[in-house]
Motif scaffolding. Structure first.
Motif, PDB file in Angstrom:
ATOM      1  N   THR A 245      46.947  71.917  96.851  1.00  0.00           N
ATOM      2  CA  THR A 245      47.853  71.599  97.441  1.00  0.00           C
ATOM      3  C   THR A 245      49.006  72.248  98.092  1.00  0.00           C
ATOM      4  OG1 THR A 245      47.350  70.556  94.892  1.00  0.00           O
ATOM      5  CG2 THR A 245      49.696  70.900  95.132  1.00  0.00           C
ATOM      6  N   ILE A 249      51.221  70.055 100.819  1.00  0.00           N
ATOM      7  CA  ILE A 249      52.613  70.026 100.765  1.00  0.00           C
ATOM      8  C   ILE A 249      53.824  71.402 100.910  1.00  0.00           C
ATOM      9  CG2 ILE A 249      54.707  70.394  98.648  1.00  0.00           C
ATOM     10  CD1 ILE A 249      52.697  69.267  96.200  1.00  0.00           C
ATOM     11  N   ARG A 360      63.211  72.128  86.770  1.00  0.00           N
ATOM     12  CA  ARG A 360      64.331  70.884  86.410  1.00  0.00           C
ATOM     13  C   ARG A 360      65.434  70.597  86.022  1.00  0.00           C
ATOM     14  NH1 ARG A 360      58.952  67.159  85.850  1.00  0.00           N
ATOM     15  NH2 ARG A 360      58.812  68.485  83.607  1.00  0.00           N
ATOM     16  N   SER A 361      65.207  71.328  84.434  1.00  0.00           N
ATOM     17  CA  SER A 361      66.588  70.916  84.192  1.00  0.00           C
ATOM     18  C   SER A 361      67.728  72.336  85.025  1.00  0.00           C
ATOM     19  CB  SER A 361      66.489  71.296  82.763  1.00  0.00           C
ATOM     20  OG  SER A 361      66.487  72.910  82.406  1.00  0.00           O
ATOM     21  N   VAL A 363      67.827  73.941  88.454  1.00  0.00           N
ATOM     22  CA  VAL A 363      67.970  73.664  89.228  1.00  0.00           C
ATOM     23  C   VAL A 363      69.392  72.660  89.891  1.00  0.00           C
ATOM     24  CG1 VAL A 363      67.211  72.487  91.827  1.00  0.00           C
ATOM     25  CG2 VAL A 363      65.894  74.247  90.736  1.00  0.00           C
ATOM     26  N   CYS A 367      68.185  65.843  93.922  1.00  0.00           N
ATOM     27  CA  CYS A 367      66.807  65.480  93.508  1.00  0.00           C
ATOM     28  C   CYS A 367      65.642  66.490  93.753  1.00  0.00           C
ATOM     29  CB  CYS A 367      66.196  64.859  95.071  1.00  0.00           C
ATOM     30  SG  CYS A 367      64.397  63.751  94.723  1.00  0.00           S
ATOM     31  N   VAL A 368      65.516  67.039  92.407  1.00  0.00           N
ATOM     32  CA  VAL A 368      63.801  68.097  91.950  1.00  0.00           C
ATOM     33  C   VAL A 368      62.618  67.119  91.720  1.00  0.00           C
ATOM     34  CG1 VAL A 368      63.740  69.804  90.395  1.00  0.00           C
ATOM     35  CG2 VAL A 368      66.033  69.015  90.414  1.00  0.00           C
ATOM     36  N   VAL A 369      62.141  68.230  92.911  1.00  0.00           N
ATOM     37  CA  VAL A 369      60.351  67.499  92.956  1.00  0.00           C
ATOM     38  C   VAL A 369      59.863  68.350  92.035  1.00  0.00           C
ATOM     39  CG1 VAL A 369      58.895  67.433  94.701  1.00  0.00           C
ATOM     40  CG2 VAL A 369      60.978  65.722  95.109  1.00  0.00           C
ATOM     41  N   VAL A 370      58.480  68.205  91.367  1.00  0.00           N
ATOM     42  CA  VAL A 370      57.720  68.559  91.256  1.00  0.00           C
ATOM     43  C   VAL A 370      55.923  68.587  91.647  1.00  0.00           C
ATOM     44  CG1 VAL A 370      56.285  69.755  88.621  1.00  0.00           C
ATOM     45  CG2 VAL A 370      58.299  69.272  88.618  1.00  0.00           C
ATOM     46  N   ASN A 371      55.444  69.962  92.395  1.00  0.00           N
ATOM     47  CA  ASN A 371      54.054  69.221  93.091  1.00  0.00           C
ATOM     48  C   ASN A 371      54.253  67.967  93.245  1.00  0.00           C
ATOM     49  OD1 ASN A 371      53.313  72.042  91.838  1.00  0.00           O
ATOM     50  ND2 ASN A 371      52.323  70.134  89.772  1.00  0.00           N
ATOM     51  N   ALA A 372      54.881  67.891  94.253  1.00  0.00           N
ATOM     52  CA  ALA A 372      55.067  66.610  96.119  1.00  0.00           C
ATOM     53  C   ALA A 372      56.204  67.352  96.777  1.00  0.00           C
ATOM     54  CB  ALA A 372      54.944  65.331  95.399  1.00  0.00           C
ATOM     55  N   SER A 373      56.079  66.592  98.140  1.00  0.00           N
ATOM     56  CA  SER A 373      56.248  67.017  99.202  1.00  0.00           C
ATOM     57  C   SER A 373      58.267  66.490  99.002  1.00  0.00           C
ATOM     58  CB  SER A 373      56.138  66.328 100.174  1.00  0.00           C
ATOM     59  OG  SER A 373      57.234  66.235 101.783  1.00  0.00           O
ATOM     60  N   ARG A 375      59.549  65.547 101.163  1.00  0.00           N
ATOM     61  CA  ARG A 375      59.962  64.480 102.278  1.00  0.00           C
ATOM     62  C   ARG A 375      60.248  63.222 101.554  1.00  0.00           C
ATOM     63  NH1 ARG A 375      61.304  62.808 105.670  1.00  0.00           N
ATOM     64  NH2 ARG A 375      59.149  61.958 106.755  1.00  0.00           N
ATOM     65  N   PHE A 376      59.645  63.404  99.646  1.00  0.00           N
ATOM     66  CA  PHE A 376      60.290  61.601  99.771  1.00  0.00           C
ATOM     67  C   PHE A 376      61.924  61.397  98.564  1.00  0.00           C
ATOM     68  CE2 PHE A 376      55.112  62.519  97.987  1.00  0.00           C
ATOM     69  CZ  PHE A 376      55.028  61.376  99.040  1.00  0.00           C
TER      70      PHE A 376
ATOM     71  N   LYS B 410      70.997  62.825  88.762  1.00  0.00           N
ATOM     72  CA  LYS B 410      69.664  63.879  89.553  1.00  0.00           C
ATOM     73  C   LYS B 410      68.466  62.854  89.368  1.00  0.00           C
ATOM     74  CE  LYS B 410      68.664  68.594  88.061  1.00  0.00           C
ATOM     75  NZ  LYS B 410      68.568  69.708  86.851  1.00  0.00           N
ATOM     76  N   TRP B 411      68.393  62.522  90.117  1.00  0.00           N
ATOM     77  CA  TRP B 411      66.836  62.385  90.774  1.00  0.00           C
ATOM     78  C   TRP B 411      65.145  63.240  90.377  1.00  0.00           C
ATOM     79  CZ3 TRP B 411      66.599  57.041  91.713  1.00  0.00           C
ATOM     80  CH2 TRP B 411      68.037  56.143  92.448  1.00  0.00           C
ATOM     81  N   VAL B 413      61.562  63.185  90.544  1.00  0.00           N
ATOM     82  CA  VAL B 413      60.116  63.653  90.974  1.00  0.00           C
ATOM     83  C   VAL B 413      59.086  64.368  90.747  1.00  0.00           C
ATOM     84  CG1 VAL B 413      59.153  62.327  93.336  1.00  0.00           C
ATOM     85  CG2 VAL B 413      61.251  62.283  93.107  1.00  0.00           C
ATOM     86  N   ASP B 414      57.984  63.774  90.166  1.00  0.00           N
ATOM     87  CA  ASP B 414      57.116  64.429  89.772  1.00  0.00           C
ATOM     88  C   ASP B 414      55.690  63.797  89.982  1.00  0.00           C
ATOM     89  OD1 ASP B 414      57.649  66.517  87.532  1.00  0.00           O
ATOM     90  OD2 ASP B 414      58.380  64.717  86.308  1.00  0.00           O
ATOM     91  N   GLY B 415      55.153  64.250  90.738  1.00  0.00           N
ATOM     92  CA  GLY B 415      53.961  64.118  91.134  1.00  0.00           C
ATOM     93  C   GLY B 415      53.009  65.274  91.095  1.00  0.00           C
ATOM     94  N   GLN B 418      50.681  65.128  95.773  1.00  0.00           N
ATOM     95  CA  GLN B 418      51.393  63.770  97.003  1.00  0.00           C
ATOM     96  C   GLN B 418      52.065  64.299  98.318  1.00  0.00           C
ATOM     97  OE1 GLN B 418      51.987  63.477  93.546  1.00  0.00           O
ATOM     98  NE2 GLN B 418      51.193  61.062  93.136  1.00  0.00           N
ATOM     99  N   ILE B 419      51.595  64.230  99.042  1.00  0.00           N
ATOM    100  CA  ILE B 419      52.902  64.095 100.745  1.00  0.00           C
ATOM    101  C   ILE B 419      53.309  62.424 101.270  1.00  0.00           C
ATOM    102  CG2 ILE B 419      51.495  66.140 100.808  1.00  0.00           C
ATOM    103  CD1 ILE B 419      49.976  65.217 103.094  1.00  0.00           C
TER     104      ILE B 419
END
Lengths: 421, 421
Positions: A245, A249, A360-361, A363, A367-373, A375-376, B410-411, B413-415, B418-419
């Motif tokens: 993973t 990513i 998440r809280s 940062v 946009c805060v991304v968990v376990n994804a790229s 780029r989303f 705040k956005w 994103v939970d994955g 995913q890419i």
């Protein structure tokens, strides 16, 4: 009163015409606005030869000046790009119209009904560079939300921008709407400064382009500005992150489109798990063509990596380069991101729900991304449809600016003779 | 780099301390923030003698300078006003915390969960005059939403403001939160200009006071500003408006609190129904103590009215004076309001649902009222609880600024790996 230059007069008058048009646009029904957009995409398709001819003029001028290949590519239109542009217009037409939408509704104890609805912003001004598609993208988003728009594009795209703007203005006339709902300004540098001070008419100014442009506008604006600053995005690999993973990513974040603002510019790896994570991630990045710069702690785990300098952190490379650092767990990652991040997009790869929640809280980013790229972080990917850009401002809007970001609110109070006393 | 004055240094350093505190406030839980507010109201009640003594200093200084009675009244604290202040804190504590609230949530086709949540704005700066209660009101709204606040109050209230700020800072310390979440600046005039340029630290600047102050801040600010301009509010009596309702709404709008920004400053009456409406409305206004100025068309219907001049329209009287004009139906009212209104609050009294609907959509104001008093445009009355003021800006917020207005988004994103590709 100081004397106005010809450019300043043209900007002031252009904004005044567009502001007057915005009042009529604000009253347009959803059906009318959709009918307008339904005229624009066929017009783009029907005008391809003329649009490509105008674009050829811009390209010839660019070639004469010997512009960089990347700029030439951003400037260039072709059949496929025009088709994509027309399709984007159709997609905006299909989105729900936020204007008039109820945000909140309550009935007060005295019987008053209080409704907060979305209303058009008014006149939106935009300063942008190179890409001629922005002329259409920005226009249709603004028009769909009952606004008018004043555009100041770059001089390198002037023939393309004029041709595209003329087509949108014709569609406005054909639909019985005011053509000045889109005003294309001249490309003089002075026009940017003049736009910054149109506080009588401009409700929102959006600068899109290099950092110097955005700083200039922020410094000189007497009108509200929503900034689109750079993206210095990090991906942090937490202890226990699954290797496969993590690899996927990080490679996607850095290399799928290195010139995008949501590309990963820096990889952070937890020190306690770096020996497991770094070798395969670095191997995959190298195989995919990334150019890596690591701290000494990173270089202890992999062979042949160039040493990172202080300048490599907090840097938006916009190319294949990636800075890598080893950090002291989640706290180390948070400290690094708070220091070097630009508040755009930050990602964590972790098996730990607790660490994901803390990331998440803690940062502070759009946009805060968990376990994804990373780029989303993009209007289309987040489900907004088209976007006018990604705001790094905190006021008014933050993140991808779709239709809703181009509205303000209006409070409606309905009574039956109530007084406050 | 230009040399900084001592005041500029103090402002820059005060903002930096508050900004650092805002990062800790952003992580405070709702329970912690409510516990903080629960310390402030008893502290106000317990400190009444000290607060009144500080206020007496300000009043003595004001008396020495011979200030106007209205200013002296705004400055004055007494037992009842301190009790009201403590109660207002309790009310804010009881309101739901918007921070962390989900605004939108979607699951994308690729399985990504996209959640838009409210987040603290950061550091809120406020410039205000006279009323010392603003020191507490603004602080508790900002702190409840996880922000820090920098306050620059007027010199006339400095002793009261210092006493109130000290009490809030002590509550922060007692709750284990950073005391610099409230920084009270000096009262030098230069501090306002210095605040305007703290773009590294100040996320939002709210000027509250006279038009000159707001214009100065708007002109000089390099930070985002939400304006609270004047209210030139109209009440329009449409054809067929019930006399008794019209009388009640106009008398309340003008006279219940003439110094408020949501007071009615101008009465418009439909020409076709003026003979029926004007005499009883004018009689009631006169009986209640209003001072009327009418156009010739108004004076044709009633005896002994002073002629209005052009200056009477578009004027925020802030006293018992009311301008009156006869207009050519709804269209005439809309034209008059578009020309003279300040975009604050506009009301219509009408029996016609169609005219009410047209008025609602055509009037471009923060609040549009149908068949009720303009005086309802107020955070408490509209159900928001306390407010930091009423924004006449279009960006970020418009209308009463309660807790939600002090947040950004705040956005998340939970994955699951995913890419975008």
């Amino acid at each position: 009163m100081s004397l106005e230059s010809a450019v300043e007069t043209a900007v002031r008058e252009g904004c005044a015409r567009a502001k007057a048009a915005s009042r009529r646009m604000a009253l347009a029904t959803t059906a009318q606005k959709n009918a307008l957009l339904a005229r624009i995409s066929p017009a783009i398709r029907a005008s391809k030869p003329a649009l490509l001819a105008a674009n050829a003029e811009d390209l010839a001028a660019a070639d004469g000046k010997g512009v960089a290949p990347a700029l030439r590519d951003r400037l260039r239109l072709d059949d496929g790009r025009l088709e994509a542009l027309a399709k984007a217009v159709d997609e905006v037409a299909a989105l729900p119209d936020p204007v008039g939408e109820t945000v909140t509704e309550t009935v007060r104890p005295n019987g008053l009904r209080v409704t907060r609805v979305r209303a058009p912003l008014g006149l939106i001004a935009m300063v942008y560079e190179a890409r001629p598609n922005v002329t259409v993208d920005a226009s249709v988003l603004a028009l769909k939300t009952g606004n008018a728009v004043v555009l100041r594009g770059g001089s390198e795209a002037i023939a393309s921008n004029r041709a595209l703007a003329a087509l949108v203005r014709q569609a406005l006339v054909d639909e019985g709407l005011p053509e000045d709902a889109l005003v294309l300004l001249g490309t003089e540098r002075e026009a940017i400064g003049a736009l910054c001070v149109q506080s009588e008419t401009v409700d929102l100014l959006i600068p899109r382009g290099g950092e110097a442009l955005i700083r200039y506008v922020t410094e000189h604006a007497r009108v509200p500005v929503v900034q689109h600053y750079k993206g210095v995005c990090h991906t942090y690999l937490d202890a226990g992150a699954p290797v496969e993973t993590a690899v996927r990513i990080v490679v996607d974040g850095k290399l799928a489109r290195p010139s995008a603002c949501n590309a990963t510019e820096c990889l952070l790896v937890d020190a306690t798990d770096a020996a497991r994570l770094l070798p395969p991630v670095v191997a995959a990045l190298r195989a995919a063509g990334a150019e890596l710069r690591g701290t000494d702690a990173v270089r202890a785990h992999v062979e042949g990596m160039t040493a990172a300098t202080d300048d490599d952190f907090g840097m938006e490379f916009l190319d294949n380069r990636l800075a890598i650092a080893v950090v002291d767990g989640l706290d180390g990652a948070l400290t690094h991101i708070a220091r070097y991040g630009s508040g755009h997009t930050e990602a964590i790869v972790t098996p730990s729900a607790a660490n994901a929640a803390r990331f998440r809280s803690a940062v502070d980013a759009a946009c805060v991304v968990v376990n994804a790229s990373t780029r989303f972080h993009d209007g289309g990917e987040l489900g907004l449809g088209a976007e006018i850009g990604i705001a790094t401002s905190r006021l008014h809007w933050r993140g991808p600016m779709g239709l809703e970001a181009l509205t303000t609110m209006k409070w409606l109070v309905d009574g039956e003779g109530q007084i406050r006393g």
